[in-house]
Design an enzyme around this catalytic site. Structure first.
Site, short mmCIF file in Angstrom:
data_model
loop_
_atom_site.label_atom_id
_atom_site.label_comp_id
_atom_site.label_asym_id
_atom_site.label_seq_id
_atom_site.Cartn_x
_atom_site.Cartn_y
_atom_site.Cartn_z
N VAL A 2 -2.43 -2.90 -1.10
CA VAL A 2 -3.43 -2.16 -1.49
C VAL A 2 -4.88 -2.75 -0.83
CG1 VAL A 2 -4.45 -0.68 -3.39
CG2 VAL A 2 -2.04 -1.61 -3.43
N GLY A 3 -4.77 -3.09 0.26
CA GLY A 3 -5.95 -3.92 0.92
C GLY A 3 -7.02 -2.83 1.27
N ASN A 4 -8.03 -3.20 2.08
CA ASN A 4 -9.35 -2.39 2.32
C ASN A 4 -8.86 -0.83 2.80
OD1 ASN A 4 -11.13 -3.90 1.57
ND2 ASN A 4 -11.50 -4.81 3.30
N VAL A 5 -8.04 -1.01 3.81
CA VAL A 5 -7.64 0.32 4.17
C VAL A 5 -6.63 1.27 3.45
CG1 VAL A 5 -6.23 1.50 6.30
CG2 VAL A 5 -7.82 -0.44 6.72
N ALA A 6 -5.82 0.66 2.88
CA ALA A 6 -4.88 1.23 1.80
C ALA A 6 -5.44 1.60 0.57
CB ALA A 6 -3.71 0.20 1.59
N LYS B 113 -7.54 -7.10 25.98
CA LYS B 113 -7.32 -7.81 24.80
C LYS B 113 -7.88 -9.50 25.45
CE LYS B 113 -6.26 -7.56 20.70
NZ LYS B 113 -6.30 -6.43 19.86
#
Length: 364
Positions: free
Chosen positions: A181-185, A80
């Site tokens: 409820v973002g992009n992935v959700a 990282k």
């Protein structure tokens, strides 16, 4: 912080400091373990309180990537980078180009990607100086937005967890409470809706909630109500540390399976939900779709091949559950054990290879 003591404790390989006076680059690359292959992990840009806090973050995140990549079945180690600075005002082209030259100098030991505070555009600038970067623009042959792929992996992992809890991996008719409820959700909700699941959703973004209600017939609740909602599966897809003393008292679900990182506030919360008989799909195993997707770029991106590997998250979660039962431990510990067993097997086979003198032949 005694850096060498910390590195020795968790067996880190390397810590690299990158400085460029002209551009203001202050970067730290941590390489934890390259037993399985080159270290892959994103570049995070953040306004750290101190240099010590930045070093600690780089080290902690690098070790997390070792486990994530190993558990995902990738032939990659963990690393990282953290860049010290404000991503909204300290970025410049020279900084990322200088950083790209540092990566190039590592000759493939470390491969980077985007992370918090960095973007596809930043990766494109790094790409000017090195090929050891993923998550670049699709124009350069990259995979583009990883959210739908991550969502598909979470969906597959959720089905595996459901099979253990309910005896069947069908999600039809199951009530699933999705936090965030973002992009992935949003993409996860789409898969769940298509299979006939009933959705309960919440988000601080009211527009995102309204969209889910309209498109998937979801029931909307206030953020604090999501924990106590009557449901079969709770899917944390927003913040970390949501499995804590307060939420555990309220959760009615038999399964916890979602896309958020670092869902357990503390390890003991993993023990608590295990004792309650809740099936927990460890976050870094179930949400590995994104890293599996970008890792495919290293072979010349092929979406079909990447999706096939992401589908395997079902088997990875099943294996974690199997190890948890075999060793009578919670699933969060079983996930670590699965990753460690894979690294150990490779370490043994490599030492065998070296003992046989093949390394001498390969150098000729």
């Amino acid at each position: 912080m005694q850096i060498f003591d910390y590195m020795k404790k968790y067996d880190y390989e390397q810590l690299i400091f990158c400085q460029d006076k002209e551009s203001g680059l202050k970067g730290i690359i941590a390489i934890h373990d390259t037993t399985l292959g080159p270290a892959l992990g994103g570049t995070r840009m953040w306004t750290y309180d101190s240099e010590e806090a930045a070093i600690e973050d780089a080290l902690r995140l690098a070790r997390g990537m070792t486990y994530k990549n190993a558990a995902a079945g990738l032939n990659l180690g963990g690393g990282k980078t953290v860049l010290i600075g404000d991503p909204s005002k300290d970025k410049n082209e020279e900084m990322f180009r200088a950083f790209g030259r540092y990566i190039q100098g590592l000759n493939g030991r470390y491969i980077t990607a985007e992370d918090v505070g960095t973007t596809v555009a930043d990766m494109d600038i790094i790409h000017e100086e090195t090929d050891y970067v993923t998550g670049i623009s699709p124009a350069f042959g990259s995979s583009g937005n990883p959210s739908p792929v991550t969502a598909y992996g979470v969906y597959r992992g959720m089905k595996a967890a459901a099979k253990d809890a309910f005896g069947s991996d069908s999600l039809e008719g199951k009530v699933i409470a999705v936090q965030g409820v973002g992009n992935v959700a949003y993409n996860l909700c789409k898969h769940l809706h298509e299979e006939g699941a009933k959705l309960i959703v919440t988000d601080i973004n009211k527009k995102a909630v309204a969209k889910a209600v309209e498109q998937f017939g979801a029931k909307a609740v206030e953020p604090h109500e999501i924990y106590s909602s009557s449901c079969d599966i709770f899917a944390p897809c927003a913040l970390g540390a949501v499995i804590n003393d307060e939420s555990i008292k309220q959760i009615k679900a038999k399964v916890i399976a979602g896309a958020a990182n670092n869902q357990l506030k503390d390890q003991r919360h993993g023990d608590m939900i295990h004792e309650l008989g809740i099936v927990y799909a460890p976050d870094y195993v179930i949400n590995a779709g994104g890293v599996i997707n970008v890792a495919d770029e290293l072979y010349g991106y092929n979406r079909e091949r990447a999706m096939k590997r992401v589908e395997g998250i079902y088997d990875n979660i099943s294996k974690v559950i199997e190890i948890a039962k075999r060793d009578k431990i919670p699933t969060y510990k079983a996930a670590d054990r699965m990753a460690e067993e894979r690294i150990e097997k490779m370490r043994r086979s490599r030492s065998q290879f070296l003992q046989n003198g093949h390394h001498i032949l390969s150098r000729r």
